[in-house]
Design a protein around this motif. Structure first.
Motif, PDB file in Angstrom:
ATOM      1  N   SER A 178      22.612  34.278 -95.591  1.00 41.94           N
ATOM      2  CA  SER A 178      22.174  33.827 -96.910  1.00 41.94           C
ATOM      3  C   SER A 178      21.045  34.723 -97.398  1.00 41.94           C
ATOM      4  O   SER A 178      20.164  35.114 -96.630  1.00 41.94           O
ATOM      5  N   ASN A 179      21.066  35.088 -98.726  1.00 44.61           N
ATOM      6  CA  ASN A 179      19.953  35.810 -99.336  1.00 44.61           C
ATOM      7  C   ASN A 179      19.890  35.462-100.819  1.00 44.61           C
ATOM      8  O   ASN A 179      20.847  34.894-101.366  1.00 44.61           O
ATOM      9  N   GLY A 180      18.763  35.754-101.464  1.00 45.92           N
ATOM     10  CA  GLY A 180      18.656  35.398-102.869  1.00 45.92           C
ATOM     11  C   GLY A 180      17.320  35.765-103.464  1.00 45.92           C
ATOM     12  O   GLY A 180      16.491  36.440-102.848  1.00 45.92           O
ATOM     13  N   ASP A 235      18.309  35.250 -94.602  1.00 44.35           N
ATOM     14  CA  ASP A 235      18.347  34.522 -93.338  1.00 44.35           C
ATOM     15  C   ASP A 235      19.791  34.489 -92.815  1.00 44.35           C
ATOM     16  O   ASP A 235      20.755  34.712 -93.580  1.00 44.35           O
ATOM     17  N   GLU A 236      19.899  34.216 -91.514  1.00 46.75           N
ATOM     18  CA  GLU A 236      21.213  34.048 -90.887  1.00 46.75           C
ATOM     19  C   GLU A 236      21.116  32.865 -89.949  1.00 46.75           C
ATOM     20  O   GLU A 236      20.153  32.761 -89.174  1.00 46.75           O
ATOM     21  N   TYR A 237      22.093  31.956 -90.000  1.00 46.34           N
ATOM     22  CA  TYR A 237      22.040  30.741 -89.198  1.00 46.34           C
ATOM     23  C   TYR A 237      23.456  30.239 -88.954  1.00 46.34           C
ATOM     24  O   TYR A 237      24.449  30.773 -89.471  1.00 46.34           O
ATOM     25  N   ARG A 238      23.528  29.174 -88.156  1.00 47.21           N
ATOM     26  CA  ARG A 238      24.831  28.572 -87.833  1.00 47.21           C
ATOM     27  C   ARG A 238      24.946  27.186 -88.473  1.00 47.21           C
ATOM     28  O   ARG A 238      23.935  26.492 -88.622  1.00 47.21           O
ATOM     29  N   ILE A 239      26.213  26.803 -88.856  1.00 46.32           N
ATOM     30  CA  ILE A 239      26.484  25.455 -89.363  1.00 46.32           C
ATOM     31  C   ILE A 239      27.663  24.879 -88.590  1.00 46.32           C
ATOM     32  O   ILE A 239      28.402  25.612 -87.903  1.00 46.32           O
ATOM     33  N   LEU A 266      13.257  36.102 -82.307  1.00 41.42           N
ATOM     34  CA  LEU A 266      14.105  37.027 -83.048  1.00 41.42           C
ATOM     35  C   LEU A 266      14.175  36.676 -84.529  1.00 41.42           C
ATOM     36  O   LEU A 266      14.751  37.431 -85.316  1.00 41.42           O
ATOM     37  N   GLN A 267      13.596  35.542 -84.910  1.00 48.92           N
ATOM     38  CA  GLN A 267      13.496  35.181 -86.318  1.00 48.92           C
ATOM     39  C   GLN A 267      12.083  35.429 -86.866  1.00 48.92           C
ATOM     40  O   GLN A 267      11.806  35.137 -88.021  1.00 48.92           O
ATOM     41  N   LEU A 268      11.198  35.947 -86.006  1.00 50.97           N
ATOM     42  CA  LEU A 268       9.801  36.144 -86.392  1.00 50.97           C
ATOM     43  C   LEU A 268       9.484  37.620 -86.558  1.00 50.97           C
ATOM     44  O   LEU A 268      10.260  38.490 -86.165  1.00 50.97           O
ATOM     45  N   VAL A 272      15.213  26.858 -90.112  1.00 47.10           N
ATOM     46  CA  VAL A 272      15.696  27.122 -91.468  1.00 47.10           C
ATOM     47  C   VAL A 272      14.964  26.248 -92.480  1.00 47.10           C
ATOM     48  O   VAL A 272      14.532  26.714 -93.540  1.00 47.10           O
ATOM     49  N   ILE A 273      14.791  24.945 -92.158  1.00 47.83           N
ATOM     50  CA  ILE A 273      14.112  24.027 -93.081  1.00 47.83           C
ATOM     51  C   ILE A 273      12.650  24.443 -93.258  1.00 47.83           C
ATOM     52  O   ILE A 273      12.122  24.460 -94.381  1.00 47.83           O
TER      53      ILE A 273
END
Length: 718
Positions: free
Chosen positions: A77-79, A62-66, A283-285, A43-44
């Protein structure tokens, strides 16, 4: 860590991340510190790339875990990204959404569906137990229903069950059944059965060994499930979820599925190992992330998608980029597939690094082999038997002294070059090789356009179709003429050595045992003539002269024989200038030439390797004969010439003398064979025998062409 110097967060966003609105903590640092450890780096990196990287992208998603209060939450998250004229970031506006509930609902739905499927399956289970001691087979009613059998038809016999297994699956079922019969393992298989009414049903069977409390194998137990309806209704799903998955995961190729935007949906283990990314990272690429970083990448990817949309599939070679940044050559085959109402790309890739290396090495080996065969003058040929198409390399044309432009490319071209005496045997050798009865490994002679003969060594292998019929012969040829000549020379040397030994013995006898009595006879005749000259009448003295002349003639014959035996013995093999040799001979015969008025026509004569003394004897005998056997009313005309023939010289000495009767021409080279009376022509009758021996000593042959009254032509090869 602060990524953006100033950021504002709405109240709802504070709630999602568990941060008090009035907290003085930097919002960016807090967001990044809340990221799940497995998602943080990705993510960073993505965020830094969008804000500070060399890109003009204006949107993100993007989609991630916290981690929120120790609980894992799923965030989407999108923008939008607002940039200035130089591409720098002025402002970022975005939204975040907690999608944890949706994710949990997805998992719960999958679990519920699986549980429902298991419940439905269990209602159709046929259960059996086979007692190994009693050989008794127990079953439930569902098993009988599955097989379409009445209870009495099973008869407690396991063979009754096996007899229902489809013949094509029987060996496989027996093999898997034997595994649990040995108490080693369980099995889970699919097979077909044939019911009494002929209907074929699909069965899922599983089994395992049963042990008693002491660990002894006592029985085999198992279940059968009729999955025929499931097969028919869910064939597409089964293929995609079972067979496709097996191929996808177990293949040595790198398989992937991506959407039409290029994002990876799924990858198999070989692709993970090839590129160095984890499955989650993949899967993020997208496809761009593993392509080379150059100006042609976008063009190549567009061409690929255009071909997919146009034809449904595409194959290509391209460089690919690993996680480490290393580039490697790859081959990709992609196909457009439809799942539901969406299009996806299903692809398979292969790392060509090793193939390219082998290809380079093979090319180097091929080049070296080509150079080696050319240097060794080894010709390579390929014969397509069915079309009778013969392919030769350049060396083959050299070996056979053929022009490429006149080569028709059929087997007859080769046959035409074969020596007539070798054709039948070698054609038989080819037929035996084509039938597989022997290998094609032979020697034969070929004839060049200049009529010279060359020896060829040939080796070939036969390629066959699946039917066993010969379809091609591939082989090599090389010239072994020099080897054959060396063998012949060794044989001649051995034969000559044996002859020389015999002649040495003969020479000893001739020079001692034969000449001594003649000297005695001559001596006593001279004594008698001297002592009785006044007492003998004229007739007696004439007889004494006859005895002396005969003894002298015998002595000349013995000396001629001695000279014949000495030909080639203890002589030095040197370069002989034939022109100089002939001039010396003519100088020695000057008196005879002047007496006869003979005319000589001498062509260009070569230098040859040979025995100078013997060659002088050869030429001198033939020239002397031409002068001796002249016509009384004609001036002798003697022509001496030489002609090059491949690896030898053909000499000719032609005269216009009395000639030789055809029926006598074979006798003239035999020792002591005279064709004329001594009163007509003097001599011992051994001169031409000398000539023949000298020619054979030099590996050649001698002959004559003659017409009585017109002259003779003696010819020989050196």
């Amino acid at each position: 860590m602060s990524i953006i110097h100033h950021s504002r967060c709405l109240k709802q966003m504070h709630h999602i991340f568990g941060l008090h609105v009035e907290s003085e903590v930097d919002r960016n640092e807090y967001v990044f510190s809340s990221l799940h450890q497995e998602d943080k780096e990705r993510v960073i990196n993505n965020f830094n790339y969008l804000i500070f990287g060399d890109t003009q992208e204006t949107t993100f998603e993007d989609e991630y875990r916290i981690l929120k209060n120790g609980e894992v939450r799923h965030i989407r998250s999108n923008g939008l990204i607002f940039r200035d004229g130089q591409g720098g970031v002025n402002r970022v506006i975005g939204t975040v959404q907690d999608v944890t509930s949706r994710r949990q609902a997805d998992h719960q739905l999958a679990y519920t569906l699986r549980k429902l499927q298991l419940s439905l399956d269990s209602a159709k289970l046929g259960i059996w137990r086979y007692d190994l001691e009693t050989k008794h087979l127990d079953w439930n009613e569902q098993l009988l229903s599955i097989y379409g059998l009445a209870e009495k038809e099973f008869e407690d016999n396991i063979q009754a069950w096996k007899s229902r297994v489809h013949p094509d699956d029987a060996s496989y079922v027996d093999e898997r059944f034997a595994v649990i019969g040995e108490g080693k393992n369980v099995y889970d298989i699919e097979f077909r059965i044939i019911r009494p009414d002929g209907e074929i049903r699909y069965i899922n069977g599983s089994g395992s060994p049963e042990f008693d409390s002491q660990g002894n194998l006592v029985a085999l137990i198992g279940v059968n499930l009729d999955i025929t309806n499931l097969k028919k209704k869910e064939i597409a799903l089964r293929e995609s979820e079972e067979r496709f998955r097996a191929i996808f995961e177990q293949s040595s190729l790198s398989y992937f599925i991506r959407d039409m935007e290029g994002r990876f949906i799924d990858v198999n283990q070989p692709m993970i190992e090839t590129f160095g990314y984890t499955r989650e990272e993949f899967l993020q690429l997208g496809i761009k992330d593993i392509a080379p970083l150059n100006d042609q990448t976008e063009i190549l990817l567009k061409k690929i998608d255009d071909s997919l949309n146009a034809t449904g599939s595409v194959e290509f070679e391209s460089m690919a980029r690993k996680k480490s940044g290393e580039l490697f050559p790859g081959f990709v085959s992609s196909t457009l597939i439809n799942i539901g109402n969406q299009k996806f790309v299903y692809g398979a890739g292969r790392d060509l690094t090793e193939s390219k290396r082998i290809e380079r090495e093979l090319s180097e080996v091929t080049d070296r082999l080509k150079i080696s065969t050319q240097a060794a003058k080894i010709g390579i040929w390929d014969w397509d038997i069915q079309s009778d198409r013969l392919i030769w390399d350049d060396i083959m044309f050299e070996l056979y002294n053929l022009d490429k432009n006149t080569f028709t490319g059929t087997s007859q071209c080769w046959i035409n070059r074969l020596h007539p005496e070798d054709r039948k045997e070698n054609l038989q050798q080819i037929q035996l090789a084509l039938k597989g009865e022997s290998e094609f490994n032979t020697e034969f002679r070929i004839i060049w356009n200049d009529r010279s003969i060359h020896y060829i060594k040939a080796v070939a292998t036969v390629q066959r179709a699946e039917s066993g019929n010969a379809v091609r012969m591939i082989g090599t040829n090389w010239d072994i003429t020099k080897e054959k000549e060396a063998e012949a020379q060794k044989l001649r040397a051995r034969q000559l050595e044996l002859k020389n030994r015999e002649l040495e013995q003969f020479a000893y006898v001739a020079s001692h045992d034969l000449q001594e009595p003649l000297r005695t006879v001559l001596g006593f005749v001279q004594i008698l003539k001297r002592n009785l000259k006044d007492k003998l009448d004229g007739k007696s003295l004439e007889y004494m002269d006859f005895i002396s002349e005969s003894a002298i003639r015998m002595n000349q014959l013995i000396k001629a024989l001695l000279e014949y035996s000495q030909i080639g013995i203890n002589q030095q093999f040197t370069l002989v200038n034939c022109e100089s040799l002939i001039k010396n001979i003519l100088h020695d015969l000057d008196a005879q030439i002047s007496e006869t008025g003979a005319i000589f026509e001498i062509g260009g004569l070569p230098k040859v390797q040979g025995y100078q003394v013997e060659l002088r004897m050869l030429f001198q005998n033939l020239i002397s004969n031409a002068l001796k056997f002249r016509k009384k009313d004609s001036t002798p005309l003697i022509k001496i010439s030489a002609e090059r023939q491949s690896d030898k010289w053909l000499f000719s000495i032609k005269d216009n003398g009395i000639g030789i009767d055809p029926c006598q021409q074979e006798r003239i080279f035999t020792i002591f064979q005279r064709l004329h009376a001594r009163t007509d022509f003097e001599g011992t009758g051994i001169g031409l025998a000398h000539c023949q021996k000298v020619v054979e000593l030099h590996g050649g042959t001698i002959g004559v062409e003659s017409t009585p009254g017109e002259g003779s032509r003696f010819y020989f090869t050196i």
